[in-house]
Scaffold this motif. Sequence first.
Motif, short mmCIF file in Angstrom:
data_model
loop_
_atom_site.label_atom_id
_atom_site.label_comp_id
_atom_site.label_asym_id
_atom_site.label_seq_id
_atom_site.Cartn_x
_atom_site.Cartn_y
_atom_site.Cartn_z
N HIS A 96 0.86 -1.18 0.00
CA HIS A 96 0.00 0.00 0.00
C HIS A 96 0.90 1.24 0.00
O HIS A 96 2.11 1.14 0.16
CB HIS A 96 -0.95 0.00 1.20
N VAL A 97 0.32 2.40 -0.24
CA VAL A 97 1.10 3.64 -0.35
C VAL A 97 1.76 3.97 0.98
O VAL A 97 1.09 4.13 2.01
CB VAL A 97 0.20 4.81 -0.78
N MET A 98 3.08 4.04 0.95
CA MET A 98 3.84 4.38 2.15
C MET A 98 4.86 5.46 1.82
O MET A 98 5.43 5.48 0.73
CB MET A 98 4.57 3.15 2.70
N GLN A 99 5.10 6.35 2.77
CA GLN A 99 6.06 7.43 2.57
C GLN A 99 7.38 7.19 3.30
O GLN A 99 8.36 7.89 3.04
CB GLN A 99 5.46 8.75 3.08
N GLY A 100 7.39 6.25 4.22
CA GLY A 100 8.59 6.07 5.03
C GLY A 100 8.70 7.13 6.11
O GLY A 100 9.77 7.37 6.65
N HIS A 101 7.55 7.77 6.43
CA HIS A 101 7.49 8.78 7.48
C HIS A 101 6.75 8.18 8.67
O HIS A 101 5.52 8.05 8.65
CB HIS A 101 6.75 10.03 6.99
N HIS A 118 -0.37 -9.18 18.42
CA HIS A 118 -0.93 -8.00 19.06
C HIS A 118 0.13 -6.92 19.26
O HIS A 118 1.24 -7.22 19.73
CB HIS A 118 -1.52 -8.38 20.43
N PHE A 119 -0.23 -5.70 18.93
CA PHE A 119 0.64 -4.55 19.14
C PHE A 119 -0.14 -3.45 19.85
O PHE A 119 -1.30 -3.20 19.53
CB PHE A 119 1.15 -3.98 17.81
N ALA A 120 0.52 -2.77 20.78
CA ALA A 120 -0.05 -1.56 21.38
C ALA A 120 0.39 -0.37 20.54
O ALA A 120 1.46 -0.38 19.95
CB ALA A 120 0.45 -1.40 22.81
N PHE A 121 -0.47 0.65 20.47
CA PHE A 121 -0.12 1.84 19.71
C PHE A 121 -0.54 3.08 20.50
O PHE A 121 -1.41 3.01 21.38
CB PHE A 121 -0.79 1.83 18.33
N PRO A 122 0.06 4.25 20.21
CA PRO A 122 -0.29 5.48 20.91
C PRO A 122 -1.75 5.86 20.64
O PRO A 122 -2.23 5.73 19.51
CB PRO A 122 0.66 6.53 20.30
N PRO A 123 -2.48 6.32 21.65
CA PRO A 123 -3.90 6.67 21.48
C PRO A 123 -4.17 7.64 20.35
O PRO A 123 -5.21 7.54 19.68
CB PRO A 123 -4.26 7.28 22.84
N GLN A 124 -3.24 8.57 20.10
CA GLN A 124 -3.49 9.59 19.07
C GLN A 124 -3.52 9.02 17.66
O GLN A 124 -3.99 9.68 16.73
CB GLN A 124 -2.46 10.72 19.16
N LEU A 125 -3.03 7.79 17.48
CA LEU A 125 -3.07 7.17 16.15
C LEU A 125 -4.34 6.36 15.93
O LEU A 125 -4.61 5.91 14.81
CB LEU A 125 -1.85 6.26 15.96
N GLY A 126 -5.12 6.17 16.98
CA GLY A 126 -6.28 5.31 16.89
C GLY A 126 -7.28 5.70 15.82
O GLY A 126 -7.92 4.84 15.18
N ARG A 127 -7.45 7.00 15.59
CA ARG A 127 -8.45 7.44 14.61
C ARG A 127 -8.08 7.09 13.18
O ARG A 127 -8.92 7.16 12.28
CB ARG A 127 -8.67 8.95 14.75
N TYR A 128 -6.82 6.71 12.95
CA TYR A 128 -6.39 6.35 11.60
C TYR A 128 -6.35 4.84 11.37
O TYR A 128 -6.06 4.40 10.26
CB TYR A 128 -4.98 6.90 11.34
N ILE A 129 -6.60 4.07 12.40
CA ILE A 129 -6.46 2.62 12.31
C ILE A 129 -7.83 1.98 12.30
O ILE A 129 -8.60 2.13 13.26
CB ILE A 129 -5.61 2.07 13.47
N VAL A 130 -8.16 1.26 11.24
CA VAL A 130 -9.48 0.65 11.12
C VAL A 130 -9.34 -0.83 10.75
O VAL A 130 -8.36 -1.23 10.11
CB VAL A 130 -10.35 1.36 10.05
N GLU A 131 -10.32 -1.61 11.15
CA GLU A 131 -10.33 -3.03 10.80
C GLU A 131 -10.31 -3.20 9.29
O GLU A 131 -11.05 -2.54 8.56
CB GLU A 131 -11.56 -3.70 11.40
N LYS A 132 -9.44 -4.06 8.80
CA LYS A 132 -9.24 -4.35 7.39
C LYS A 132 -8.56 -3.21 6.63
O LYS A 132 -8.44 -3.26 5.40
CB LYS A 132 -10.54 -4.74 6.67
N GLY A 133 -8.10 -2.20 7.36
CA GLY A 133 -7.33 -1.13 6.74
C GLY A 133 -5.85 -1.50 6.72
O GLY A 133 -5.43 -2.53 7.23
N SER A 134 -5.05 -0.64 6.11
CA SER A 134 -3.62 -0.89 5.98
C SER A 134 -2.82 -0.17 7.05
O SER A 134 -3.18 0.93 7.49
CB SER A 134 -3.12 -0.43 4.60
#
Length: 208
Positions: A96-101, A118-134
């Motif tokens: 998928h499209v990646m910038q390396g950023h 399973h991975f933990a991630f910072p709460p501020q990234l949660g709005r960009y992470i969706v089931e079946k997304g990249s």
Amino acid sequence: MFTGIVEELGEITAVEDSGDTARLRVRGPVVTGDAKHGDSIAVNGVCLTVVEVDGDEFTVDVVHETLERTSLAKVEVGRGVNLERAMAANGRFGGHVMQGHVDGTGVFLHRDADDLTHFAFPPQLGRYIVEKGSIAIDGVSLTVASVSPEELTVALIPTTLSLTTLGRTEPGDVVNLEVDVLAKYVEKQTADRASSLAVDNGGGKEDG
């Protein structure tokens, strides 16, 4: 641009720490095959510029900002790293499209009985992470299997486990995360549109 299809598992062969910056030497016979000064190579998902190439090794400089925001601040000699050259304009698009950023770092938690990782991630990234997304984890393009407010799972096939660093990750290890850039653009456009509408509606009101 990158696609998250790791070309090879490289190895850190030298680290020069200068305080605010670091210089890394990386062994990667595949990616150095046609690499030259100024080329971009993603190292564990971080887009870095090649300073020099010597045989099957290349050198990159890592600035303070990158050290602060990625797992490269703790990289050591002998550590395996995922390597991918920037995609050629006529190349096959496999991930998928990646910038390396890198958007932030996560933490490897565990693999469960259903072979989900399973991975933990910072709460501020949660709005960009969706089931079946990249999502890219250490530069590997993956599909999110499930997501909760601060944790996501992915299903790693045997090939990914054997040919990338994700097969060597231990609980507590820090990983680089890059969310889908399209989600960030959509968020910005939506926010700009909402702000514009708010200004327009506010300007049209009359007192009383």
